[in-house]
Write an enzyme that holds these catalytic residues in place. Structure first.
Site, PDB file in Angstrom:
ATOM      1  N   CYS A  64       0.820  -1.210   0.000  1.00 26.77           N
ATOM      2  CA  CYS A  64       0.000   0.000   0.000  1.00 26.77           C
ATOM      3  C   CYS A  64       0.854   1.259   0.000  1.00 26.77           C
ATOM      4  O   CYS A  64       1.875   1.329   0.688  1.00 26.77           O
ATOM      5  CB  CYS A  64      -0.869   0.040   1.263  1.00 26.77           C
ATOM      6  SG  CYS A  64      -1.802  -1.444   1.620  1.00 26.77           S
ATOM      7  N   CYS A  65       0.401   2.246  -0.744  1.00 25.25           N
ATOM      8  CA  CYS A  65       0.938   3.603  -0.658  1.00 25.25           C
ATOM      9  C   CYS A  65      -0.214   4.544  -1.017  1.00 25.25           C
ATOM     10  O   CYS A  65      -1.336   4.092  -1.225  1.00 25.25           O
ATOM     11  CB  CYS A  65       2.164   3.793  -1.553  1.00 25.25           C
ATOM     12  SG  CYS A  65       1.856   3.740  -3.333  1.00 25.25           S
ATOM     13  N   TRP A  66       0.048   5.846  -1.091  1.00 26.93           N
ATOM     14  CA  TRP A  66      -1.025   6.821  -1.265  1.00 26.93           C
ATOM     15  C   TRP A  66      -1.919   6.475  -2.453  1.00 26.93           C
ATOM     16  O   TRP A  66      -3.133   6.382  -2.321  1.00 26.93           O
ATOM     17  CB  TRP A  66      -0.426   8.226  -1.411  1.00 26.93           C
ATOM     18  CG  TRP A  66      -1.452   9.308  -1.372  1.00 26.93           C
ATOM     19  CD1 TRP A  66      -1.831  10.109  -2.409  1.00 26.93           C
ATOM     20  CD2 TRP A  66      -2.252   9.700  -0.245  1.00 26.93           C
ATOM     21  NE1 TRP A  66      -2.807  10.981  -2.002  1.00 26.93           N
ATOM     22  CE2 TRP A  66      -3.087  10.756  -0.667  1.00 26.93           C
ATOM     23  CE3 TRP A  66      -2.341   9.273   1.071  1.00 26.93           C
ATOM     24  CZ2 TRP A  66      -3.994  11.382   0.178  1.00 26.93           C
ATOM     25  CZ3 TRP A  66      -3.245   9.898   1.909  1.00 26.93           C
ATOM     26  CH2 TRP A  66      -4.056  10.937   1.457  1.00 26.93           C
ATOM     27  N   LEU A 108      -3.988   3.863  -0.353  1.00 25.07           N
ATOM     28  CA  LEU A 108      -4.372   4.296   0.990  1.00 25.07           C
ATOM     29  C   LEU A 108      -5.323   5.483   0.934  1.00 25.07           C
ATOM     30  O   LEU A 108      -6.103   5.709   1.848  1.00 25.07           O
ATOM     31  CB  LEU A 108      -3.130   4.661   1.804  1.00 25.07           C
ATOM     32  CG  LEU A 108      -2.182   3.508   2.122  1.00 25.07           C
ATOM     33  CD1 LEU A 108      -0.922   4.043   2.799  1.00 25.07           C
ATOM     34  CD2 LEU A 108      -2.867   2.459   2.982  1.00 25.07           C
TER      35      LEU A 108
END
Length: 147
Positions: A64-66, A108
């Site tokens: 997960c990341c932005w 996210l």
């Protein structure tokens, strides 16, 4: 199932992913911002989770990341990992079926907890297609990696 989870920050659904996977009975290993003492940048965290899959410490990964894009790119650099950025359940189902994806990349920022549950439902309900064309495509990915 053993699942390695990575996030570069503890925002959005980062902690919900871990909780939901454990609630479903999975053995969860965490990386990045989800673990003390690890580098939490998206490239490093996602690589760590992907290496768990490639080296047999995990069956699958969730990175997960932005936006989920960087996490997906980083995970896909690890040989043997097929990460798919899934923003909905239909994409998650297709990624498992047609691409035999073994790493789920999530945003996210854009993934709600309700969508997370639907994505995970589709991800875990699906499996790799046995259609000859689909099998050949996935096998070709390994050939590309070795070239």
């Amino acid at each position: 199932m053993r699942i390695s989870v990575a996030a570069d920050e503890r925002v959005g659904v980062a902690e919900a992913v871990v909780g939901e996977l454990r609630r479903r009975g999975h053995d969860v290993r965490t990386h990045g911002a989800l673990t003390d003492g690890e580098r939490d940048d998206w490239a490093w965290a996602s690589e760590a989770a992907a290496r768990d899959v490639a080296e047999g410490r995990a069956d699958q990964a969730v990175v997960c990341c932005w936006t989920g894009t960087g996490a997906s790119i980083a995970a896909n650099k690890v040989p043997g990992v097929r990460a798919a950025l899934c923003l909905d359940s239909a994409t998650a189902d297709g990624a498992r079926k047609w691409n035999d994806a073994n790493a789920l990349a999530l945003s996210l920022h854009s993934t709600s907890e309700a969508e997370l549950a639907e994505i995970l439902d589709a991800w875990f309900a699906g499996g790799a297609s046995e259609d000859a064309e689909d099998v050949a495509n996935v096998a070709h990915l390994g050939e590309i990696e070795r070239a």
